[in-house]
Design an enzyme around this catalytic site. Structure first.
Site, PDB file in Angstrom:
ATOM      1  N   HIS A 308       0.860  -1.180   0.000  1.00 41.34           N
ATOM      2  CA  HIS A 308       0.000   0.000   0.000  1.00 41.34           C
ATOM      3  C   HIS A 308       0.890   1.222   0.000  1.00 41.34           C
ATOM      4  O   HIS A 308       1.944   1.226   0.639  1.00 41.34           O
ATOM      5  CB  HIS A 308      -0.905   0.002   1.250  1.00 41.34           C
ATOM      6  CG  HIS A 308      -2.053   0.935   1.117  1.00 41.34           C
ATOM      7  ND1 HIS A 308      -1.946   2.278   1.389  1.00 41.34           N
ATOM      8  CD2 HIS A 308      -3.319   0.723   0.699  1.00 41.34           C
ATOM      9  CE1 HIS A 308      -3.111   2.851   1.160  1.00 41.34           C
ATOM     10  NE2 HIS A 308      -3.964   1.940   0.727  1.00 41.34           N
ATOM     11  N   ASP A 365      -8.037  -5.143  -0.016  1.00 41.81           N
ATOM     12  CA  ASP A 365      -8.606  -5.972  -1.074  1.00 41.81           C
ATOM     13  C   ASP A 365      -8.284  -7.455  -0.926  1.00 41.81           C
ATOM     14  O   ASP A 365      -8.834  -8.276  -1.645  1.00 41.81           O
ATOM     15  CB  ASP A 365      -8.076  -5.501  -2.434  1.00 41.81           C
ATOM     16  CG  ASP A 365      -8.625  -4.138  -2.788  1.00 41.81           C
ATOM     17  OD1 ASP A 365      -9.849  -3.971  -2.671  1.00 41.81           O
ATOM     18  OD2 ASP A 365      -7.840  -3.250  -3.149  1.00 41.81           O
TER      19      ASP A 365
HETATM   20  N1  ACO Z   1       4.156  -7.646  -4.877  1.00 41.26           N
HETATM   21  C1  ACO Z   1       5.496  -7.618  -5.035  1.00 41.26           C
HETATM   22  N2  ACO Z   1       6.277  -6.536  -4.869  1.00 41.26           N
HETATM   23  C2  ACO Z   1       5.677  -5.394  -4.522  1.00 41.26           C
HETATM   24  C3  ACO Z   1       4.278  -5.318  -4.345  1.00 41.26           C
HETATM   25  C4  ACO Z   1       3.514  -6.493  -4.530  1.00 41.26           C
HETATM   26  N3  ACO Z   1       2.189  -6.482  -4.366  1.00 41.26           N
HETATM   27  N4  ACO Z   1       3.932  -4.046  -4.009  1.00 41.26           N
HETATM   28  C5  ACO Z   1       5.081  -3.357  -3.990  1.00 41.26           C
HETATM   29  N5  ACO Z   1       6.134  -4.171  -4.298  1.00 41.26           N
HETATM   30  C6  ACO Z   1       7.564  -3.798  -4.315  1.00 41.26           C
HETATM   31  C7  ACO Z   1       7.904  -2.999  -5.563  1.00 41.26           C
HETATM   32  O1  ACO Z   1       8.313  -3.845  -6.624  1.00 41.26           O
HETATM   33  C8  ACO Z   1       9.008  -2.122  -5.045  1.00 41.26           C
HETATM   34  O2  ACO Z   1      10.172  -2.929  -4.965  1.00 41.26           O
HETATM   35  P1  ACO Z   1      11.635  -2.265  -5.265  1.00 41.26           P
HETATM   36  O3  ACO Z   1      11.814  -1.237  -4.190  1.00 41.26           O
HETATM   37  O4  ACO Z   1      12.568  -3.407  -5.218  1.00 41.26           O
HETATM   38  O5  ACO Z   1      11.512  -1.642  -6.632  1.00 41.26           O
HETATM   39  C9  ACO Z   1       8.582  -1.792  -3.614  1.00 41.26           C
HETATM   40  O6  ACO Z   1       7.776  -2.913  -3.215  1.00 41.26           O
HETATM   41  C10 ACO Z   1       7.787  -0.495  -3.465  1.00 41.26           C
HETATM   42  O7  ACO Z   1       6.683  -0.556  -4.371  1.00 41.26           O
HETATM   43  P2  ACO Z   1       6.084   0.704  -5.119  1.00 41.26           P
HETATM   44  O8  ACO Z   1       5.455   0.257  -6.400  1.00 41.26           O
HETATM   45  O9  ACO Z   1       7.130   1.772  -5.203  1.00 41.26           O
HETATM   46  O10 ACO Z   1       4.985   1.170  -4.096  1.00 41.26           O
HETATM   47  P3  ACO Z   1       3.764   2.114  -4.442  1.00 41.26           P
HETATM   48  O11 ACO Z   1       3.454   2.835  -3.204  1.00 41.26           O
HETATM   49  O12 ACO Z   1       4.036   2.939  -5.674  1.00 41.26           O
HETATM   50  O13 ACO Z   1       2.593   1.112  -4.847  1.00 41.26           O
HETATM   51  C11 ACO Z   1       0.762  -0.355  -4.686  1.00 41.26           C
HETATM   52  C12 ACO Z   1       1.577   0.740  -3.979  1.00 41.26           C
HETATM   53  C13 ACO Z   1       0.320   0.140  -6.065  1.00 41.26           C
HETATM   54  C14 ACO Z   1      -0.479  -0.629  -3.864  1.00 41.26           C
HETATM   55  C15 ACO Z   1       1.645  -1.621  -4.810  1.00 41.26           C
HETATM   56  O14 ACO Z   1       1.997  -2.101  -3.548  1.00 41.26           O
HETATM   57  C16 ACO Z   1       0.964  -2.701  -5.630  1.00 41.26           C
HETATM   58  O15 ACO Z   1       1.053  -2.708  -6.856  1.00 41.26           O
HETATM   59  N6  ACO Z   1       0.235  -3.659  -4.941  1.00 41.26           N
HETATM   60  C17 ACO Z   1      -0.509  -4.650  -5.635  1.00 41.26           C
HETATM   61  C18 ACO Z   1      -1.828  -4.053  -6.154  1.00 41.26           C
HETATM   62  C19 ACO Z   1      -2.845  -3.829  -5.040  1.00 41.26           C
HETATM   63  O16 ACO Z   1      -3.036  -4.660  -4.167  1.00 41.26           O
HETATM   64  N7  ACO Z   1      -3.533  -2.671  -5.078  1.00 41.26           N
HETATM   65  C20 ACO Z   1      -4.543  -2.311  -4.106  1.00 41.26           C
HETATM   66  C21 ACO Z   1      -4.047  -1.223  -3.203  1.00 41.26           C
HETATM   67  S1  ACO Z   1      -5.223  -0.823  -1.984  1.00 41.26           S
HETATM   68  C22 ACO Z   1      -6.344   0.128  -2.780  1.00 41.26           C
HETATM   69  O17 ACO Z   1      -6.058   0.912  -3.628  1.00 41.26           O
HETATM   70  C23 ACO Z   1      -7.716  -0.012  -2.436  1.00 41.26           C
END
Ligand code: ACO
Length: 432
Positions: A308, A365
């Site tokens: 998140h 979610d």
């Molecule tokens: N699985 C694997 N790796 C992940 C995940 C995941 N679900 N989420 C983040 N990471 C990793 C990224 O690859 C990144 O790694 P790095 O530092 O080695 O490059 C690090 O964690 C940080 O991730 P970001 O993408 O920079 O975090 P951001 O805050 O931009 O994204 C998000 C947040 C979009 C929710 C992300 O965690 C994600 O894509 N999760 C899966 C989708 C999801 O569940 N969305 C629902 C969110 S809740 C809502 O909106 C209601």
């Protein structure tokens, strides 16, 4: 505004910038004068660290897993309230007293129908149309069918009636879109049912198979909607505020929010979670494969339902939903293999350094889809359920934005231009 300032050193000059302090003590550097004083803008793609407004609706502490609506802990609201009480709270700032709640309930019933001409819309979507596209289109069109609803009746005294109408009608549209997608006769809202019972009845009652309203389902639905009701400046809420800041009225602004919510990185994640769990199940529960793909820096695959932007600990909503999922499944004696897959995945992820070091925990979610499945709600309706829940938050933010002179300025971010600086024009015949 606090008495402290921040200093920015640029090209040998020092600029003093004011510091704004929140009621909970967090501080923000007010950079609004920086461009005028120094000619510099700030760069923050994805708004990782930019406050776009001041807001008094929802407080979120992502490090400690705290979420409050208008000062009330989410745990207390989810345990003790019905959804429409919380909707009233978000929009009006206070929980309703008995009389206010009764009036609000009455308005929900009074305004539950949609104009019969709108029903023809449903016939002209393709059979497999997404309920989210139907919801967004129909919500935008409410502006034309109910122009009086879109006027601020009393901008400084709340919009209780407008809100009741919107909450009630969008619920009817959501249930009708499901019935239409199934080719089943529409079930109209009933005057004797409350908000959540009415929704379940409109969804599942059939002339040949009357629906028995199960109090456990009604209570779970209330809880789920409350947990989704607001989440401060998330993507869809910021969209509603941004669109509204251009002077767009309430309904089209909400329609834009519905479109933003649709994305798999936002409200669409609840659908993507179920797809992921089904895939793992069909793949002989090969957890290592999917966890490995998510950890591979060369693979864009992610474990949906984890991570998140704001929570760096367990999402408090996910905790409540996880417990409610267990309650529902055990009390109704339903067994769902996807719950076992979800729990095993969470267990493995929580022991894995990749996820631990990045603070990736289950988000709202991750478990919500499993409850919706237990209620009989089909996967393609999950994001619609999220939209029903988020509606009061969108309305509250749209209203707050309009009432605050500062944040009702048209939203217009800057950019760092990285294109070609200038080149001579070449007529079409001479371009090579
Ligand atoms: N699985 C694997 N790796 C992940 C995940 C995941 N679900 N989420 C983040 N990471 C990793 C990224 O690859 C990144 O790694 P790095 O530092 O080695 O490059 C690090 O964690 C940080 O991730 P970001 O993408 O920079 O975090 P951001 O805050 O931009 O994204 C998000 C947040 C979009 C929710 C992300 O965690 C994600 O894509 N999760 C899966 C989708 C999801 O569940 N969305 C629902 C969110 S809740 C809502 O909106 C209601």
């Amino acid at each position: 505004m606090s008495n402290q300032t921040a200093q920015v050193h640029l090209d040998g000059q020092i600029y003093e910038l004011p510091i704004v302090e929140s009621t909970t003590g967090e501080r923000a550097i007010d950079i609004r004068s920086l461009l005028r004083l120094s000619g510099h803008t700030t760069y923050d793609s994805g708004f990782m660290n930019t406050a776009s407004c001041e807001s008094g609706i929802t407080y979120l502490d992502g490090n400690n897993g705290i979420l409050r609506y208008r000062g009330y802990d989410i745990e207390d609201l989810a345990e003790n309230c019905v959804f429409i009480e919380v909707a009233y709270l978000l929009i009006n700032g206070e929980l309703p007293d008995h009389e206010e709640l009764e009036k609000f309930k009455y308005d929900m019933i009074r305004y539950a129908l949609i104009h019969e001409d709108m029903i023809h819309f449903f016939d002209h979507f393709p059979p497999n149309a997404s309920p989210m596209s139907i919801l967004s289109t129909m919500t935008g069109s409410l502006h034309d069918f109910y122009p009086e609803m879109d006027l601020e009746e009393d901008p400084y005294g709340g919009m209780t009636t407008t809100t009741a109408r919107l909450l009630s009608k969008i619920r009817t549209i959501a249930a009708f879109s499901y019935k239409k997608s199934m080719g089943l006769p529409l079930v109209y809202p009933r005057a004797d049912l409350n908000y959540c019972s009415n929704f379940l009845n409109m969804m599942f009652d059939r002339p040949n198979m009357p629906y028995k309203i199960e109090p456990l389902m009604v209570s779970a639905l209330n809880k789920l909607l409350i947990l989704h009701a607001d989440h401060e400046q998330n993507c869809s809420t910021s969209t509603v505020r941004l669109v509204g800041s251009a002077g767009v009225r309430l309904y089209p602004s909400i329609s834009a929010g519905i479109s933003a919510l649709w994305g798999p990185l936002h409200g669409g994640a609840n659908v993507a979670v179920i797809r992921m769990l089904e895939l793992i199940y069909a793949d002989d529960c090969d957890f290592d494969k999917y966890i490995g793909m998510a950890k591979d820096p060369d693979n864009p695959y992610r474990l949906t339902g984890f991570g998140h932007r704001v929570y760096k600990t367990y999402d408090p909503r996910a905790k409540i939903i996880k417990a409610a999922t267990h309650d529902i499944l055990s009390q109704l004696n339903i067994s769902d293999p996807l719950l076992d897959i979800a729990q095993e995945l969470e267990y493995r992820v929580q022991k894995d350094d990749y996820f631990i070091s990045r603070n990736l925990y289950p988000n709202v979610d991750f478990y919500s889809g499993i409850i919706y499945r237990a209620m009989g709600i089909p996967t393609n309706m999950f994001t619609v359920m999220f939209a029903l829940g988020r509606l009061p938050g969108w309305i509250a933010h749209w209203q707050e934005m309009h009432m605050d002179k500062e944040s009702s300025r048209i939203g217009r971010p800057r950019q760092v231009y990285n294109g070609i600086v200038k080149r001579p024009f070449v007529p079409v015949g001479q371009r090579g």
